[in-house]
Design an enzyme around this catalytic site. Structure first.
Site, mmCIF file in Angstrom:
data_model
loop_
_atom_site.group_PDB
_atom_site.id
_atom_site.type_symbol
_atom_site.label_atom_id
_atom_site.label_comp_id
_atom_site.label_asym_id
_atom_site.label_seq_id
_atom_site.Cartn_x
_atom_site.Cartn_y
_atom_site.Cartn_z
ATOM 1 N N LYS A 124 98.784 4.786 -48.375
ATOM 2 C CA LYS A 124 98.357 5.648 -47.092
ATOM 3 C C LYS A 124 99.572 5.911 -46.395
ATOM 4 O O LYS A 124 100.695 5.139 -46.557
ATOM 5 C CB LYS A 124 97.286 4.632 -46.350
ATOM 6 C CG LYS A 124 96.076 4.506 -47.174
ATOM 7 C CD LYS A 124 95.033 3.419 -46.517
ATOM 8 C CE LYS A 124 93.906 3.397 -47.051
ATOM 9 N NZ LYS A 124 92.980 2.760 -46.500
ATOM 10 N N TYR A 126 86.301 10.141 -47.774
ATOM 11 C CA TYR A 126 85.527 8.994 -47.001
ATOM 12 C C TYR A 126 84.294 9.187 -46.744
ATOM 13 O O TYR A 126 83.713 8.712 -45.815
ATOM 14 C CB TYR A 126 86.583 8.668 -46.109
ATOM 15 C CG TYR A 126 87.815 7.774 -46.541
ATOM 16 C CD1 TYR A 126 87.557 6.657 -47.139
ATOM 17 C CD2 TYR A 126 89.043 8.258 -46.103
ATOM 18 C CE1 TYR A 126 88.581 5.845 -47.354
ATOM 19 C CE2 TYR A 126 90.027 7.420 -46.530
ATOM 20 C CZ TYR A 126 89.907 6.202 -47.197
ATOM 21 O OH TYR A 126 90.996 5.575 -47.739
ATOM 22 N N ASN A 135 96.024 -0.367 -43.852
ATOM 23 C CA ASN A 135 96.032 -1.378 -44.930
ATOM 24 C C ASN A 135 96.750 -1.153 -46.116
ATOM 25 O O ASN A 135 96.435 -1.663 -47.247
ATOM 26 C CB ASN A 135 94.523 -1.882 -45.078
ATOM 27 C CG ASN A 135 93.620 -0.923 -45.554
ATOM 28 O OD1 ASN A 135 94.060 0.185 -45.750
ATOM 29 N ND2 ASN A 135 92.590 -1.308 -45.993
ATOM 30 N N HIS A 147 94.474 2.149 -50.796
ATOM 31 C CA HIS A 147 92.937 2.252 -51.072
ATOM 32 C C HIS A 147 92.933 1.738 -52.681
ATOM 33 O O HIS A 147 93.779 2.159 -53.334
ATOM 34 C CB HIS A 147 92.585 3.750 -50.824
ATOM 35 C CG HIS A 147 91.239 3.670 -51.518
ATOM 36 N ND1 HIS A 147 89.808 3.401 -50.849
ATOM 37 C CD2 HIS A 147 90.598 4.352 -52.627
ATOM 38 C CE1 HIS A 147 89.040 3.782 -51.750
ATOM 39 N NE2 HIS A 147 89.266 4.200 -52.726
ATOM 40 N N GLU A 190 86.528 9.503 -57.785
ATOM 41 C CA GLU A 190 87.857 9.639 -57.036
ATOM 42 C C GLU A 190 88.695 10.042 -57.928
ATOM 43 O O GLU A 190 89.865 10.899 -57.300
ATOM 44 C CB GLU A 190 88.119 8.100 -56.351
ATOM 45 C CG GLU A 190 87.078 7.615 -55.412
ATOM 46 C CD GLU A 190 87.147 6.417 -54.954
ATOM 47 O OE1 GLU A 190 86.631 5.824 -54.110
ATOM 48 O OE2 GLU A 190 88.231 5.602 -55.448
HETATM 49 P P1 CMP Z 1 89.893 1.799 -47.776
HETATM 50 O O1 CMP Z 1 90.079 1.041 -49.109
HETATM 51 O O2 CMP Z 1 90.818 3.057 -47.967
HETATM 52 O O3 CMP Z 1 88.321 2.177 -47.787
HETATM 53 C C1 CMP Z 1 87.631 2.701 -46.341
HETATM 54 C C2 CMP Z 1 88.573 2.387 -45.440
HETATM 55 O O4 CMP Z 1 88.060 2.290 -44.103
HETATM 56 C C3 CMP Z 1 89.295 0.950 -45.345
HETATM 57 O O5 CMP Z 1 90.099 1.225 -46.696
HETATM 58 C C4 CMP Z 1 89.960 0.816 -44.278
HETATM 59 O O6 CMP Z 1 91.152 1.320 -44.189
HETATM 60 C C5 CMP Z 1 89.006 1.575 -43.390
HETATM 61 N N1 CMP Z 1 87.921 0.300 -42.420
HETATM 62 C C6 CMP Z 1 87.159 -0.491 -43.153
HETATM 63 N N2 CMP Z 1 86.625 -1.049 -42.148
HETATM 64 C C7 CMP Z 1 86.981 -0.662 -40.995
HETATM 65 C C8 CMP Z 1 86.965 -1.051 -39.790
HETATM 66 N N3 CMP Z 1 86.310 -2.170 -39.397
HETATM 67 N N4 CMP Z 1 87.740 -0.553 -38.798
HETATM 68 C C9 CMP Z 1 88.718 0.323 -39.121
HETATM 69 N N5 CMP Z 1 88.984 0.905 -40.001
HETATM 70 C C10 CMP Z 1 88.018 0.244 -41.352
#
Ligand code: CMP
Length: 138
Positions: A10, A50, A113, A116, A127
């Site tokens: 990311k 998403y 985070n 993904h 995907e």
């Molecule tokens: P990802 O694995 O990319 O898939 C969905 C994304 O949504 C996840 O990682 C996080 O980056 C984001 N996400 C999931 N839960 C939350 C939350 N409670 N608040 C903000 N972002 C979130």
């Protein structure tokens, strides 16, 4: 059981110069990179990728973040890849991710985070097709 998963490094992990560490961790843990591209997602692309989260309160911020800078998308191959990669990246929230996981090493918060990882074989297939044609897979 499928043998591939889709990862995205990311924008924040890229701007933190963490991409090299993430890719070497991926290789050190036995994943083969079948396809890879650095790109910047457009808003429609991020919204489509998403779309499963479109009714969640964090959707707008997630799309903003994912379009804020370049990402690296890659298809990773390993036996039981989806599950193995989810173990390697750790919990969605880096504060809860086990030591030595990618999100613990390179994540900032639940949105930023680091990476993904596909959550099922079916989604891994979708995907991978979202980002890569068959001519781009090696
Ligand atoms: P990802 O694995 O990319 O898939 C969905 C994304 O949504 C996840 O990682 C996080 O980056 C984001 N996400 C999931 N839960 C939350 C939350 N409670 N608040 C903000 N972002 C979130």
């Amino acid at each position: 059981m499928n043998n591939k998963t889709l990862t995205i490094i990311k924008p924040k992990a890229l701007s933190d110069n963490c991409a090299g560490k993430i890719l070497s961790t991926i290789n050190a843990n036995g994943f083969r990179i079948q396809a890879m591209r650095m790109m910047r997602l457009t808003r429609p692309q991020a919204e489509a990728f998403y779309s499963v989260h479109k009714d969640r309160p964090f959707f707008h911020d997630l799309v903003e973040f994912m379009t804020s800078g370049p990402i690296i998308a890659a298809i990773l191959e390993k036996e039981n890849a989806v599950e193995e990669y989810r173990k390697l990246i750790g919990s969605t929230n880096p504060d809860e991710a086990a030591d030595e996981t990618i999100r613990a090493m390179c994540g900032t918060n639940i949105q930023m985070n680091a990476v993904h990882g596909s959550d099922s074989d079916e989604n891994a297939e979708q995907e991978a097709n979202f980002f890569f044609s068959y001519a781009e897979r090696f």
